[in-house]
Write a protein that holds these residues in place. Structure first.
Motif, mmCIF file in Angstrom:
data_model
loop_
_atom_site.group_PDB
_atom_site.id
_atom_site.type_symbol
_atom_site.label_atom_id
_atom_site.label_comp_id
_atom_site.label_asym_id
_atom_site.label_seq_id
_atom_site.Cartn_x
_atom_site.Cartn_y
_atom_site.Cartn_z
ATOM 1 N N UNK A 81 0.852 -1.191 0.000
ATOM 2 C CA UNK A 81 0.000 0.000 0.000
ATOM 3 C C UNK A 81 0.883 1.236 0.000
ATOM 4 N N UNK A 82 0.614 2.159 -0.914
ATOM 5 C CA UNK A 82 1.370 3.409 -0.875
ATOM 6 C C UNK A 82 0.389 4.570 -0.770
ATOM 7 N N UNK A 83 0.788 5.582 -0.007
ATOM 8 C CA UNK A 83 -0.133 6.657 0.341
ATOM 9 C C UNK A 83 0.631 7.918 0.690
ATOM 10 N N UNK A 84 -0.057 9.037 0.669
ATOM 11 C CA UNK A 84 0.556 10.298 1.100
ATOM 12 C C UNK A 84 0.391 10.493 2.604
ATOM 13 N N UNK A 85 -0.400 9.631 3.257
ATOM 14 C CA UNK A 85 -0.707 9.807 4.675
ATOM 15 C C UNK A 85 0.235 9.018 5.570
ATOM 16 N N UNK A 86 0.731 9.678 6.608
ATOM 17 C CA UNK A 86 1.536 9.006 7.629
ATOM 18 C C UNK A 86 0.676 8.914 8.884
ATOM 19 N N UNK A 87 0.060 7.755 9.108
ATOM 20 C CA UNK A 87 -0.923 7.616 10.176
ATOM 21 C C UNK A 87 -0.819 6.248 10.832
ATOM 22 N N UNK A 97 -5.648 -5.875 7.303
ATOM 23 C CA UNK A 97 -6.292 -6.342 6.068
ATOM 24 C C UNK A 97 -5.444 -7.365 5.322
ATOM 25 N N UNK A 98 -4.135 -7.455 5.683
ATOM 26 C CA UNK A 98 -3.284 -8.443 5.033
ATOM 27 C C UNK A 98 -2.141 -7.885 4.215
ATOM 28 N N UNK A 99 -1.985 -6.556 4.184
ATOM 29 C CA UNK A 99 -0.859 -5.964 3.444
ATOM 30 C C UNK A 99 0.449 -6.292 4.143
ATOM 31 N N UNK A 100 1.513 -6.478 3.358
ATOM 32 C CA UNK A 100 2.833 -6.781 3.924
ATOM 33 C C UNK A 100 3.788 -5.605 3.778
ATOM 34 N N UNK A 101 3.331 -4.556 3.088
ATOM 35 C CA UNK A 101 4.185 -3.399 2.904
ATOM 36 C C UNK A 101 3.382 -2.115 2.936
ATOM 37 N N UNK A 102 4.023 -1.044 3.395
ATOM 38 C CA UNK A 102 3.386 0.268 3.494
ATOM 39 C C UNK A 102 4.446 1.303 3.145
ATOM 40 N N UNK A 103 4.168 2.102 2.126
ATOM 41 C CA UNK A 103 5.170 3.029 1.608
ATOM 42 C C UNK A 103 4.555 4.401 1.418
ATOM 43 N N UNK A 104 5.200 5.419 1.964
ATOM 44 C CA UNK A 104 4.741 6.781 1.752
ATOM 45 C C UNK A 104 5.111 7.224 0.336
ATOM 46 N N UNK A 105 4.193 7.926 -0.322
ATOM 47 C CA UNK A 105 4.465 8.370 -1.696
ATOM 48 C C UNK A 105 5.710 9.249 -1.756
ATOM 49 N N UNK A 106 5.958 9.986 -0.691
ATOM 50 C CA UNK A 106 7.149 10.844 -0.662
ATOM 51 C C UNK A 106 8.438 10.031 -0.656
ATOM 52 N N UNK A 107 8.337 8.746 -0.303
ATOM 53 C CA UNK A 107 9.514 7.869 -0.273
ATOM 54 C C UNK A 107 9.609 6.950 -1.489
ATOM 55 N N UNK A 108 8.639 7.057 -2.397
ATOM 56 C CA UNK A 108 8.528 6.074 -3.482
ATOM 57 C C UNK A 108 9.778 6.009 -4.357
ATOM 58 N N UNK A 109 10.337 7.157 -4.725
ATOM 59 C CA UNK A 109 11.504 7.147 -5.612
ATOM 60 C C UNK A 109 12.666 6.362 -5.005
ATOM 61 N N UNK A 110 12.834 6.479 -3.688
ATOM 62 C CA UNK A 110 13.965 5.826 -3.021
ATOM 63 C C UNK A 110 13.677 4.374 -2.635
#
Length: 213
Positions: A81-87, A97-110
């Motif tokens: 899951x990638x999102x702009x929200x840090x919550x 829900x079963x996700x194994x990863x969580x990535x902030x959109x601001x970190x996506x490039x790296x």
């Protein structure tokens, strides 16, 4: 080994950007793209991708709801899951829900490549800030569950659609359920959340990132 990937985002430009990053990496193959949750579920059933990269803030069906559906349709597919929200609440929600990863959109490039590689190996991946947020929250509130956890998947869908401005009749059409069933789910959700008005329900949905303000 080639890693097959499904991208889910309702913005075409964002999907193209994510695809460009992923396809520049040897061994990654984007096999499908979807702009809605319903499309994503159909594509997950058809292609059984190794990894699904999904935006949390989708219309009608958010990332948590979609994660559950994808895991039901294709259990071996890992979800990032990638999102702009840090919550904290949102991280806890997608993990449940079963996700194994969580990535902030601001970190996506790296971090996007490393995240997909980890999930392809069935290992979890979280960006540093999310890791810190998770640790801080769970140390302070061990065993805590969110009010959102009390809602069924269908109740969440109804709440999200109402918060997005849909009438009960429109929700009935979108979800292909009767108007009476919509009202039942709406009433049940408001009771569980201790809310008395639609305005309060909308504020709750925005506050808990079920919809974007």
């Amino acid at each position: 080994m080639t890693v097959s990937i499904l991208i889910v985002d309702d913005h075409t430009a964002v999907r193209r950007g994510v695809r460009a990053i992923l396809e520049a990496h040897a061994g990654f193959e984007v096999i499908a793209e979807a702009g809605t949750g319903v499309e994503a579920i159909d594509l997950a059933v058809l292609h059984k991708p190794d990894v699904a990269v999904i935006d949390y803030s989708l219309p009608a069906m958010n990332g948590s709801q979609l994660t559950k559906r994808i895991k039901e349709a294709s259990p071996r597919t890992e979800v990032l899951v990638y999102t702009m929200h840090e919550s904290d609440a949102l991280v806890r929600d997608v993990l449940g829900a079963g996700a194994r990863g969580y990535l902030l959109k601001s970190d996506a490039d790296q971090h996007l490549i490393a995240a997909v590689e980890a999930l392809a190996r069935h290992q979890p991946y979280f960006t540093g800030r999310v890791n810190e947020a998770l640790l801080t929250h769970y140390l302070a509130h061990p065993g805590e569950s969110s009010q959102l956890d009390t809602l069924t998947c269908r109740e969440r869908e109804v709440v999200q659609l109402i918060a997005e401005g849909h009438s009960s009749k429109q929700v009935s059409a979108v979800l292909a359920i009767s108007l009476k069933t919509v009202e039942t789910h709406r009433s049940s959700a408001m009771h569980k959340l201790s809310l008395e008005t639609t305005a309060a329900l909308v504020r709750y949905a925005v506050r808990n990132k079920l919809v974007e303000p």
